[in-house]
Each structure stands twice: as structure tokens, then as C-alpha cells.
Design an enzyme around this catalytic site. Structure first.
Site, mmCIF file in Angstrom:
data_model
loop_
_atom_site.group_PDB
_atom_site.id
_atom_site.type_symbol
_atom_site.label_atom_id
_atom_site.label_comp_id
_atom_site.label_asym_id
_atom_site.label_seq_id
_atom_site.Cartn_x
_atom_site.Cartn_y
_atom_site.Cartn_z
ATOM 1 N N GLU A 50 0.848 -1.204 0.000
ATOM 2 C CA GLU A 50 0.000 0.000 0.000
ATOM 3 C C GLU A 50 0.882 1.252 0.000
ATOM 4 O O GLU A 50 0.613 2.225 -0.730
ATOM 5 C CB GLU A 50 -0.903 -0.012 1.229
ATOM 6 C CG GLU A 50 -1.809 1.198 1.344
ATOM 7 C CD GLU A 50 -2.465 1.293 2.705
ATOM 8 O OE1 GLU A 50 -2.863 2.412 3.083
ATOM 9 O OE2 GLU A 50 -2.570 0.258 3.397
ATOM 10 N N ASP A 54 0.976 3.942 -3.143
ATOM 11 C CA ASP A 54 0.682 5.369 -3.004
ATOM 12 C C ASP A 54 1.653 6.198 -3.839
ATOM 13 O O ASP A 54 1.250 7.107 -4.575
ATOM 14 C CB ASP A 54 0.775 5.756 -1.524
ATOM 15 C CG ASP A 54 0.621 7.252 -1.307
ATOM 16 O OD1 ASP A 54 -0.472 7.774 -1.560
ATOM 17 O OD2 ASP A 54 1.604 7.895 -0.876
ATOM 18 N N GLU A 125 -4.826 0.503 -3.581
ATOM 19 C CA GLU A 125 -3.481 1.077 -3.586
ATOM 20 C C GLU A 125 -2.431 -0.030 -3.505
ATOM 21 O O GLU A 125 -1.403 0.010 -4.199
ATOM 22 C CB GLU A 125 -3.341 2.028 -2.404
ATOM 23 C CG GLU A 125 -2.493 3.245 -2.681
ATOM 24 C CD GLU A 125 -2.732 4.329 -1.654
ATOM 25 O OE1 GLU A 125 -2.799 5.502 -2.070
ATOM 26 O OE2 GLU A 125 -2.830 4.032 -0.446
#
Length: 239
Positions: A50, A54, A125
Site C-alpha cells: 500500500e 501510493d 493502492e
């Protein structure tokens, strides 16, 4: 990984349009990690993917805007990119690709309906991070996300106040000589992921124009500003 789990992840790959990568063993391993929420109790969960996703998402969106909308100023591109990488956008994308059907969640997350949107956004994500980690390239990510970005960009450019109401309202209030809008925002619940956790009223010249709710302080204020712009548009419309 058993065959049923392999089939589920391969189905997700197909929904992304990455058919050529269906049998890619590294991608399947990374997807398994991306779809494993920290609440599962497993050591190999998706938090690091994640985090990677991002950064990858922001870079990919920047390159997309630079290529397809070079006429935008840096400020306009920055505002537009904020919509293309927002948690709300990620959650909606996750819903479209049915990402929840692949998630491995622990009992606490399974029972937390208010956090579902946040979990879906975080997993999307992590999915982006998994694709980059296994391919080492932004190309498959941009190929997958470009049609979704195109639709969002068209909507933002057609009605910018819906997405960046605070800027539009500030421009209006200053243009009228009324000073800056004043947002009075309060937290009404402490449930993580609650879409009505914050409530905001926006005042201009000591007059309440509108109110809005959101899962974050920023979202509540944006929603209040967008509602105010709609109210002002109604006042100015011919009767």
C-alpha cells in the site's frame, strides 16, 4: 496457494485487462500479499505494498496528466491529480473491479461496515503496488488506469466546483468583497471510515451558506463548499 485462490486472483487480473499476465507467478504472489489485510493476523500483509502503491499512483497520474493535458498549469494539474489519487476515487475503483471478493480480512475488519470504503481504497493502492513490484514498470498501471482517469478528468473539468468547491467558493466570496469563507467543522463520531464522521458549516460574511459531511475534516469542508456553490448557482439561475 490452492487452486481456488489462484482462480480468484486470476479472475481479478482479467478484470484489470492484464490478461497477458494471468499466469505470471510473481504477480500472483504479490497479489496474494496485496489482498491480505493487516487484520487477518498474517505476517505477510499488504501495508508495505500500500505504501509503495501510493507513491507509484501519484507518479503514474502525474505522467498521465503531463502527456494528455499539457495545457494545464501546474496548479491546475496538482488539483486535478488530487482527484485522480484520492481515497474516494480509489474506493470507487476498487468497487468497480470487485476487489472485496479477493480480500482476506480478520473478524474485526469483517464486522466494521463503516471502514469498508477505507479498506477497499487501501487494497486498491496495494494492488497498484503489487503490479509495479512484479513488473517493474508503470506501463501496465497507466494502461489499466487511463480510461478511469479519463472519465474522472472529464467530470472534474466539466464541473470543477463538485471536486474543488473550496477554491471556487473562495474565488466567489473574494470577488464579492466578502472576505474568506469560514469553515466550522466538528467531529461527530470516532468510527474510522464513517462517511459522516465530520460535519462542517461554511459561513461567508457571518451567514451560513451550506453544510456537509465527510469521513475526514477536509472532505466535510469540500462537501460543504460544493453545496454552497450549488446554492449560489440556484440563486443566480433565472426563474
Amino acid at each position: 496457494m490452492d487452486q481456488a485462490r489462484r482462480d480468484s486472483l486470476q479472475s481479478l487480473i482479467r478484470r484489470l485487462g492484464l490478461v497477458e499476465a494471468v499466469d505470471h507467478p510473481t504477480l500472483l504472489i504479490e497479489l496474494e500479499r496485496a489482498m491480505t489485510h493487516v487484520s487477518s493476523g498474517r505476517a505477510d500483509h499488504n501495508e508495505r505494498l500500500e505504501f509503495l502503491g501510493d507513491a507509484v499512483l501519484r507518479l503514474a497520474a502525474t505522467l498521465y496528466l503531463d502527456q494528455h493535458y499539457p495545457e494545464l498549469t501546474v496548479g491546475e494539474s496538482s488539483s486535478l491529480r488530487a482527484q485522480l489519487v484520492s481515497d474516494r476515487w480509489l474506493a470507487e475503483l476498487g468497487d468497480q473491479i470487485q476487489i472485496e471478493s479477493c480480500l482476506i480480512l480478520g473478524p474485526k475488519a469483517l464486522g466494521d461496515a463503516a471502514a469498508r470504503e477505507t479498506i477497499r481504497a487501501d487494497a486498491t493502492e496495494a494492488l497498484i503496488g503489487a503490479i509495479y513490484s512484479s513488473s517493474g514498470s508503470l506501463e501496465p498501471i497507466i494502461d489499466w488506469l487511463a480510461p478511469h482517469w479519463q472519465a474522472t478528468t472529464a467530470a472534474v473539468l466539466e464541473a470543477p466546483h463538485r471536486f474543488n468547491g473550496k477554491t471556487a467558493l473562495q474565488e466567489w466570496s473574494q470577488g464579492q468583497g466578502l472576505g474568506l469563507p469560514d469553515y466550522r467543522t466538528e467531529e461527530r463520531s470516532r468510527r474510522h471510515g464513517d462517511p459522516q464522521r465530520f460535519h462542517s458549516r461554511v459561513h461567508v460574511a457571518d451567514q451560513v451558506l451550506a453544510e456537509g459531511h465527510g469521513g475526514s475534516r477536509k472532505e466535510a469542508e469540500q462537501n460543504a463548499a460544493a453545496a454552497a456553490i450549488q446554492t449560489l448557482a440556484g440563486r443566480d439561475a433565472p426563474h
